[in-house]
Design an enzyme around this catalytic site. Structure first.
Site, PDB file in Angstrom:
ATOM      1  N   ARG A  80     -27.182 -16.322 -73.659  1.00  0.00           N
ATOM      2  CA  ARG A  80     -27.591 -17.135 -74.808  1.00  0.00           C
ATOM      3  C   ARG A  80     -26.582 -17.030 -75.953  1.00  0.00           C
ATOM      4  O   ARG A  80     -26.053 -15.967 -76.250  1.00  0.00           O
ATOM      5  CB  ARG A  80     -28.963 -16.698 -75.325  1.00  0.00           C
ATOM      6  CG  ARG A  80     -29.311 -17.390 -76.650  1.00  0.00           C
ATOM      7  CD  ARG A  80     -30.731 -17.270 -77.048  1.00  0.00           C
ATOM      8  NE  ARG A  80     -31.174 -15.896 -77.117  1.00  0.00           N
ATOM      9  CZ  ARG A  80     -32.448 -15.545 -77.214  1.00  0.00           C
ATOM     10  NH1 ARG A  80     -33.383 -16.469 -77.251  1.00  0.00           N
ATOM     11  NH2 ARG A  80     -32.781 -14.287 -77.275  1.00  0.00           N
ATOM     12  N   ARG A 136     -48.401 -12.194 -80.685  1.00  0.00           N
ATOM     13  CA  ARG A 136     -47.836 -11.371 -79.612  1.00  0.00           C
ATOM     14  C   ARG A 136     -48.695 -10.166 -79.290  1.00  0.00           C
ATOM     15  O   ARG A 136     -48.320  -9.372 -78.427  1.00  0.00           O
ATOM     16  CB  ARG A 136     -46.500 -10.819 -80.088  1.00  0.00           C
ATOM     17  CG  ARG A 136     -45.322 -11.655 -79.752  1.00  0.00           C
ATOM     18  CD  ARG A 136     -44.183 -11.055 -80.536  1.00  0.00           C
ATOM     19  NE  ARG A 136     -43.018 -10.904 -79.746  1.00  0.00           N
ATOM     20  CZ  ARG A 136     -42.015 -11.770 -79.753  1.00  0.00           C
ATOM     21  NH1 ARG A 136     -42.079 -12.846 -80.486  1.00  0.00           N
ATOM     22  NH2 ARG A 136     -40.968 -11.530 -79.038  1.00  0.00           N
ATOM     23  N   ARG A 183     -37.579  -5.269 -74.197  1.00  0.00           N
ATOM     24  CA  ARG A 183     -38.388  -6.377 -74.728  1.00  0.00           C
ATOM     25  C   ARG A 183     -39.304  -6.924 -73.637  1.00  0.00           C
ATOM     26  O   ARG A 183     -40.449  -7.301 -73.916  1.00  0.00           O
ATOM     27  CB  ARG A 183     -37.474  -7.479 -75.265  1.00  0.00           C
ATOM     28  CG  ARG A 183     -36.842  -7.114 -76.603  1.00  0.00           C
ATOM     29  CD  ARG A 183     -35.592  -7.928 -76.898  1.00  0.00           C
ATOM     30  NE  ARG A 183     -35.815  -9.350 -76.934  1.00  0.00           N
ATOM     31  CZ  ARG A 183     -34.872 -10.261 -76.692  1.00  0.00           C
ATOM     32  NH1 ARG A 183     -33.647  -9.891 -76.387  1.00  0.00           N
ATOM     33  NH2 ARG A 183     -35.163 -11.537 -76.776  1.00  0.00           N
ATOM     34  N   ARG A 223     -27.121 -12.742 -80.162  1.00  0.00           N
ATOM     35  CA  ARG A 223     -28.108 -11.917 -80.874  1.00  0.00           C
ATOM     36  C   ARG A 223     -27.937 -10.441 -80.543  1.00  0.00           C
ATOM     37  O   ARG A 223     -27.647 -10.079 -79.413  1.00  0.00           O
ATOM     38  CB  ARG A 223     -29.524 -12.379 -80.490  1.00  0.00           C
ATOM     39  CG  ARG A 223     -30.111 -13.329 -81.520  1.00  0.00           C
ATOM     40  CD  ARG A 223     -31.363 -13.992 -81.045  1.00  0.00           C
ATOM     41  NE  ARG A 223     -32.406 -13.073 -80.623  1.00  0.00           N
ATOM     42  CZ  ARG A 223     -33.630 -13.459 -80.251  1.00  0.00           C
ATOM     43  NH1 ARG A 223     -33.939 -14.741 -80.253  1.00  0.00           N
ATOM     44  NH2 ARG A 223     -34.531 -12.582 -79.886  1.00  0.00           N
ATOM     45  N   LYS A 253     -39.061 -20.670 -75.310  1.00  0.00           N
ATOM     46  CA  LYS A 253     -39.948 -21.027 -76.425  1.00  0.00           C
ATOM     47  C   LYS A 253     -39.156 -21.736 -77.533  1.00  0.00           C
ATOM     48  O   LYS A 253     -39.551 -22.805 -77.996  1.00  0.00           O
ATOM     49  CB  LYS A 253     -40.624 -19.767 -77.010  1.00  0.00           C
ATOM     50  CG  LYS A 253     -41.432 -18.960 -75.994  1.00  0.00           C
ATOM     51  CD  LYS A 253     -42.135 -17.777 -76.650  1.00  0.00           C
ATOM     52  CE  LYS A 253     -41.208 -16.716 -77.211  1.00  0.00           C
ATOM     53  NZ  LYS A 253     -40.407 -16.009 -76.183  1.00  0.00           N
TER      54      LYS A 253
HETATM   55  P1  AP5 Z   1     -34.802 -19.514 -75.747  1.00  0.00           P
HETATM   56  O1  AP5 Z   1     -35.394 -20.859 -75.921  1.00  0.00           O
HETATM   57  O2  AP5 Z   1     -33.930 -19.002 -76.818  1.00  0.00           O
HETATM   58  O3  AP5 Z   1     -35.920 -18.461 -75.338  1.00  0.00           O
HETATM   59  P2  AP5 Z   1     -37.113 -17.809 -76.189  1.00  0.00           P
HETATM   60  O4  AP5 Z   1     -38.333 -17.906 -75.354  1.00  0.00           O
HETATM   61  O5  AP5 Z   1     -37.155 -18.391 -77.549  1.00  0.00           O
HETATM   62  O6  AP5 Z   1     -36.624 -16.304 -76.178  1.00  0.00           O
HETATM   63  P3  AP5 Z   1     -36.471 -15.240 -77.380  1.00  0.00           P
HETATM   64  O7  AP5 Z   1     -35.510 -14.206 -76.905  1.00  0.00           O
HETATM   65  O8  AP5 Z   1     -36.185 -15.923 -78.655  1.00  0.00           O
HETATM   66  O9  AP5 Z   1     -37.886 -14.646 -77.387  1.00  0.00           O
HETATM   67  P4  AP5 Z   1     -38.298 -13.307 -77.983  1.00  0.00           P
HETATM   68  O10 AP5 Z   1     -39.752 -13.464 -77.917  1.00  0.00           O
HETATM   69  O11 AP5 Z   1     -37.751 -12.120 -77.327  1.00  0.00           O
HETATM   70  O12 AP5 Z   1     -37.572 -13.275 -79.402  1.00  0.00           O
HETATM   71  P5  AP5 Z   1     -38.115 -13.556 -80.869  1.00  0.00           P
HETATM   72  O13 AP5 Z   1     -37.019 -14.117 -81.658  1.00  0.00           O
HETATM   73  O14 AP5 Z   1     -39.403 -14.256 -80.828  1.00  0.00           O
HETATM   74  O15 AP5 Z   1     -33.968 -19.552 -74.375  1.00  0.00           O
HETATM   75  C1  AP5 Z   1     -33.226 -18.427 -73.949  1.00  0.00           C
HETATM   76  C2  AP5 Z   1     -31.909 -18.871 -73.323  1.00  0.00           C
HETATM   77  O16 AP5 Z   1     -32.179 -19.561 -72.106  1.00  0.00           O
HETATM   78  C3  AP5 Z   1     -31.090 -19.835 -74.164  1.00  0.00           C
HETATM   79  O17 AP5 Z   1     -29.719 -19.540 -73.963  1.00  0.00           O
HETATM   80  C4  AP5 Z   1     -31.428 -21.214 -73.608  1.00  0.00           C
HETATM   81  O18 AP5 Z   1     -30.353 -22.115 -73.731  1.00  0.00           O
HETATM   82  C5  AP5 Z   1     -31.704 -20.890 -72.144  1.00  0.00           C
HETATM   83  N1  AP5 Z   1     -32.745 -21.723 -71.548  1.00  0.00           N
HETATM   84  C6  AP5 Z   1     -33.905 -22.140 -72.139  1.00  0.00           C
HETATM   85  N2  AP5 Z   1     -34.638 -22.864 -71.276  1.00  0.00           N
HETATM   86  C7  AP5 Z   1     -33.940 -22.880 -70.103  1.00  0.00           C
HETATM   87  C8  AP5 Z   1     -34.185 -23.462 -68.823  1.00  0.00           C
HETATM   88  N3  AP5 Z   1     -35.299 -24.186 -68.578  1.00  0.00           N
HETATM   89  N4  AP5 Z   1     -33.255 -23.282 -67.852  1.00  0.00           N
HETATM   90  C9  AP5 Z   1     -32.133 -22.564 -68.091  1.00  0.00           C
HETATM   91  N5  AP5 Z   1     -31.848 -21.996 -69.281  1.00  0.00           N
HETATM   92  C10 AP5 Z   1     -32.739 -22.149 -70.282  1.00  0.00           C
HETATM   93  O19 AP5 Z   1     -38.414 -12.051 -81.359  1.00  0.00           O
HETATM   94  C11 AP5 Z   1     -37.355 -11.149 -81.588  1.00  0.00           C
HETATM   95  C12 AP5 Z   1     -37.898  -9.841 -82.148  1.00  0.00           C
HETATM   96  O20 AP5 Z   1     -38.529 -10.078 -83.421  1.00  0.00           O
HETATM   97  C13 AP5 Z   1     -38.982  -9.152 -81.305  1.00  0.00           C
HETATM   98  O21 AP5 Z   1     -38.414  -8.339 -80.304  1.00  0.00           O
HETATM   99  C14 AP5 Z   1     -39.739  -8.360 -82.374  1.00  0.00           C
HETATM  100  O22 AP5 Z   1     -39.034  -7.192 -82.725  1.00  0.00           O
HETATM  101  C15 AP5 Z   1     -39.723  -9.305 -83.570  1.00  0.00           C
HETATM  102  N6  AP5 Z   1     -40.890 -10.208 -83.585  1.00  0.00           N
HETATM  103  C16 AP5 Z   1     -40.867 -11.570 -83.515  1.00  0.00           C
HETATM  104  N7  AP5 Z   1     -42.107 -12.069 -83.545  1.00  0.00           N
HETATM  105  C17 AP5 Z   1     -42.955 -11.007 -83.628  1.00  0.00           C
HETATM  106  C18 AP5 Z   1     -44.369 -10.876 -83.669  1.00  0.00           C
HETATM  107  N8  AP5 Z   1     -45.184 -11.954 -83.620  1.00  0.00           N
HETATM  108  N9  AP5 Z   1     -44.895  -9.626 -83.734  1.00  0.00           N
HETATM  109  C19 AP5 Z   1     -44.104  -8.528 -83.784  1.00  0.00           C
HETATM  110  N10 AP5 Z   1     -42.751  -8.588 -83.741  1.00  0.00           N
HETATM  111  C20 AP5 Z   1     -42.174  -9.827 -83.668  1.00  0.00           C
HETATM  112 MG    MG Z   2     -36.816 -17.650 -79.487  1.00  0.00          MG
END
Ligand code: AP5
Ligand code: MG
Ligand code: ZN
Length: 222
Positions: A134, A95, A178, A167, A20
């Site tokens: 990552r 989410r 997660r 992270r 994402k």
């Molecule tokens: P990346 O693009 O970083 O993946 P992502 O989908 O953004 O994954 P996140 O871990 O950021 O998602 P998340 O939903 O767990 O975390 P968030 O910050 O939203 O890619 C991942 C890796 O893969 C990278 O190294 C990249 O280089 C690689 N990659 C990407 N595409 C690739 C491909 N095609 N092939 C190979 N490699 C690839 O949330 C974190 C925390 O915040 C949550 O756990 C929660 O506690 C809180 N939170 C955030 N939003 C909310 C909400 N709306 N409601 C409640 N709590 C929330």
């Molecule tokens: Mg992300």
């Protein structure tokens, strides 16, 4: 169709590690619209030690969702900023069904509509490998991967020279949690948006560039 005519009120939906953030960053560069990542906003608040950060940290470290009313409040305010007038990319929000309902209501009040919801599909084991490898830039937030998307200089951001870090929630145990939380609380949104006629499913198992091409092609049809 020229790029300027595209309606671009988008959601990027998908499990942790689906790409994402990676794809949202590319879309902001292509279309000049902001990425709204609730995860990034919350991590910034934790780093600064604000009241929001203090409230959110324990949930995040535990791999759980921050309470709905907290994140809904953040997004409601953010969507009113003038840079959202040409469009926006929501990354990591909504989410839960409650968040999705609140977003609908909020957009209605602002006189806006969602155009597309892009669901990135990736197998669980690939997600774990992506997240454990990552690295993220401390200064600009750009994401890297030690194997799939390494920086030119180890430990340094290509874009801004900032330091790369891992992270706190990217430890394997927290990653598994997660993923469970995603299945239970977020995956139902796929049907939610399919029923609303907004869903586009994209194969997120392809390489980063190929996902980007697929996604752009999907946005340019219709
Ligand atoms: P990346 O693009 O970083 O993946 P992502 O989908 O953004 O994954 P996140 O871990 O950021 O998602 P998340 O939903 O767990 O975390 P968030 O910050 O939203 O890619 C991942 C890796 O893969 C990278 O190294 C990249 O280089 C690689 N990659 C990407 N595409 C690739 C491909 N095609 N092939 C190979 N490699 C690839 O949330 C974190 C925390 O915040 C949550 O756990 C929660 O506690 C809180 N939170 C955030 N939003 C909310 C909400 N709306 N409601 C409640 N709590 C929330
Ligand atoms: Mg992300
Ligand atoms: Zn950087």
């Amino acid at each position: 169709m020229v790029e300027g005519d595209l309606h671009m009120n988008l959601i990027l939906l998908g499990p942790p590690g689906a790409g994402k953030g990676t794809q949202a960053k590319m879309l902001t560069e292509t279309f000049g619209i902001p990425q709204i990542s609730t995860g990034d906003i919350l991590r910034a608040a934790v780093k600064e030690g604000t009241p929001l950060g203090k409230q959110a940290q324990a949930f995040m470290d535990d791999g759980k969702l921050v309470p709905d009313e907290v994140v809904i409040g953040i997004v409601t305010e953010r969507l009113q900023e003038p840079d959202c007038n040409q469009g926006f990319i929501l990354d990591g929000f909504p989410r839960t069904v409650a968040q999705a309902d609140a977003l609908q209501e909020n957009l209605r009040e602002l006189g806006k509509e969602l155009d597309r919801v892009i669901a990135l599909q990736v197998d669980t084991e690939a997600l774990v490998e992506r997240l454990t490898g990552r690295r993220t830039c401390k200064s600009c937030g750009r994401g890297y991967h030690v194997k799939f998307d390494p920086p030119a200089v180890e430990g340094r951001c290509d874009a801004c020279g900032g330091e790369l870090y891992q992270r706190d929630d990217d430890r394997e145990e927290t990653i598994r949690k997660r993923l469970e939380v995603y299945e239970r609380q977020t995956a139902p949104l796929i049907d939610y948006y399919r029923n609303a006629g907004l869903l586009i499913e994209v194969d997120g198992m392809q390489q980063i560039e190929e996902v980007r091409e697929t996604l752009l092609a999907a946005l340019r049809t219709e």
